[in-house]
Design a protein around this motif. Sequence first.
Motif, short mmCIF file in Angstrom:
data_model
loop_
_atom_site.label_atom_id
_atom_site.label_comp_id
_atom_site.label_asym_id
_atom_site.label_seq_id
_atom_site.Cartn_x
_atom_site.Cartn_y
_atom_site.Cartn_z
N ASN A 1 0.79 -1.22 0.00
CA ASN A 1 0.00 0.00 0.00
C ASN A 1 0.82 1.27 0.00
OD1 ASN A 1 -2.94 -0.85 0.19
ND2 ASN A 1 -1.97 -2.13 1.74
N THR A 2 2.08 1.19 -0.40
CA THR A 2 2.92 2.38 -0.41
C THR A 2 2.44 3.43 -1.42
OG1 THR A 2 4.45 1.30 -1.93
CG2 THR A 2 4.99 1.22 0.42
N GLN A 3 1.66 3.02 -2.39
CA GLN A 3 1.13 3.97 -3.37
C GLN A 3 0.18 4.96 -2.71
OE1 GLN A 3 -0.97 2.07 -6.55
NE2 GLN A 3 -1.60 3.98 -7.50
N TRP A 4 -0.58 4.51 -1.70
CA TRP A 4 -1.57 5.37 -1.05
C TRP A 4 -1.04 6.02 0.22
CZ3 TRP A 4 -2.81 0.70 -3.28
CH2 TRP A 4 -3.59 0.80 -4.43
N PHE A 5 -0.24 5.31 0.97
CA PHE A 5 0.33 5.88 2.18
C PHE A 5 1.57 5.11 2.57
CE2 PHE A 5 -1.46 2.36 4.45
CZ PHE A 5 -2.73 2.20 3.95
N LYS A 6 2.46 5.78 3.26
CA LYS A 6 3.72 5.17 3.70
C LYS A 6 3.64 4.93 5.20
CE LYS A 6 8.45 4.78 3.41
NZ LYS A 6 8.59 3.62 4.25
N LEU A 7 3.74 3.67 5.60
CA LEU A 7 3.75 3.32 7.01
C LEU A 7 4.95 2.44 7.31
CD1 LEU A 7 0.00 2.38 7.62
CD2 LEU A 7 1.15 4.52 8.23
N ASP A 8 5.63 2.76 8.38
CA ASP A 8 6.74 1.93 8.87
C ASP A 8 6.36 1.44 10.25
OD1 ASP A 8 8.50 2.29 6.66
OD2 ASP A 8 9.01 4.28 7.42
N PHE A 9 6.18 0.13 10.39
CA PHE A 9 5.80 -0.45 11.67
C PHE A 9 7.04 -0.69 12.52
CE2 PHE A 9 2.25 -1.48 8.89
CZ PHE A 9 1.18 -1.15 9.69
N HIS A 10 7.02 -0.20 13.74
CA HIS A 10 8.11 -0.39 14.69
C HIS A 10 7.56 -1.16 15.88
CE1 HIS A 10 10.68 2.57 12.63
NE2 HIS A 10 9.53 3.14 12.36
N PHE A 11 8.08 -2.36 16.10
CA PHE A 11 7.58 -3.24 17.14
C PHE A 11 8.31 -2.99 18.46
CE2 PHE A 11 6.04 -5.13 13.37
CZ PHE A 11 4.88 -5.79 13.73
N GLY A 12 7.55 -2.66 19.48
CA GLY A 12 8.13 -2.40 20.79
C GLY A 12 8.81 -3.61 21.38
N SER A 13 8.46 -4.80 20.92
CA SER A 13 9.06 -6.02 21.45
C SER A 13 10.35 -6.40 20.74
CB SER A 13 8.05 -7.17 21.36
OG SER A 13 7.64 -7.34 20.02
N ASP A 14 10.74 -5.68 19.67
CA ASP A 14 11.99 -5.98 18.99
C ASP A 14 13.18 -5.67 19.89
OD1 ASP A 14 10.67 -6.87 16.78
OD2 ASP A 14 11.08 -5.10 15.55
N ALA A 15 14.23 -6.44 19.75
CA ALA A 15 15.38 -6.32 20.64
C ALA A 15 16.00 -4.92 20.63
CB ALA A 15 16.43 -7.36 20.26
N GLY A 16 16.05 -4.27 19.50
CA GLY A 16 16.71 -2.98 19.41
C GLY A 16 15.91 -1.81 19.95
N MET A 17 14.62 -2.00 20.20
CA MET A 17 13.77 -0.89 20.64
C MET A 17 14.03 -0.49 22.08
SD MET A 17 11.65 0.38 18.33
CE MET A 17 10.15 0.95 19.08
N GLY A 18 14.24 -1.44 22.96
CA GLY A 18 14.36 -1.12 24.37
C GLY A 18 13.05 -0.55 24.89
N PHE A 19 13.10 0.05 26.06
CA PHE A 19 11.91 0.68 26.62
C PHE A 19 11.83 2.11 26.14
CE2 PHE A 19 12.31 -2.85 29.57
CZ PHE A 19 11.00 -3.27 29.64
N LEU A 20 10.68 2.52 25.65
CA LEU A 20 10.49 3.89 25.17
C LEU A 20 9.85 4.74 26.27
CD1 LEU A 20 9.01 3.26 21.61
CD2 LEU A 20 11.33 3.89 22.20
N SER A 21 10.34 5.95 26.39
CA SER A 21 9.73 6.88 27.33
C SER A 21 8.41 7.37 26.74
CB SER A 21 10.66 8.07 27.57
OG SER A 21 10.79 8.82 26.38
N TYR A 22 7.57 7.94 27.56
CA TYR A 22 6.31 8.49 27.07
C TYR A 22 6.58 9.59 26.05
CZ TYR A 22 3.90 5.99 30.79
OH TYR A 22 3.40 5.02 31.61
N GLU A 23 7.63 10.36 26.25
CA GLU A 23 7.97 11.44 25.32
C GLU A 23 8.28 10.90 23.93
OE1 GLU A 23 9.41 11.18 28.38
OE2 GLU A 23 8.32 12.81 29.35
#
Length: 90
Positions: free
Chosen positions: A36-58
């Motif tokens: 669906n990149t023709q209509w909109f561009k979305l990049d999904f970022h999984f909070g459970s992926d090893a590189g994400m770590g814990f994200l602050s609310y900010e």
Amino acid sequence: WTGGRPADVLVLRSMLWGRLPGMYFKTLLAAFARENTQWFKLDFHFGSDAGMGFLSYEKMVDYRCAVLVPNDLTMASFVEAFAMGVPLFL
């Protein structure tokens, strides 16, 4: 919610992503975004992926929206994301 990263979608942590159905759904989301990149561009970022770590609310409120797939109805993630005013897809 600021929506400072208009193409980035945060997929909140869930025990589901470590299980086989969650892995299938993760693949399905990637295919959906790719097709669906023709209509909109979305990049999904999984909070459970090893590189994400814990994200602050900010950092969490910078995403365009959040996806929450509850594996348990008593998850606190919904209450936290809802309180921040982050657009949610359940």
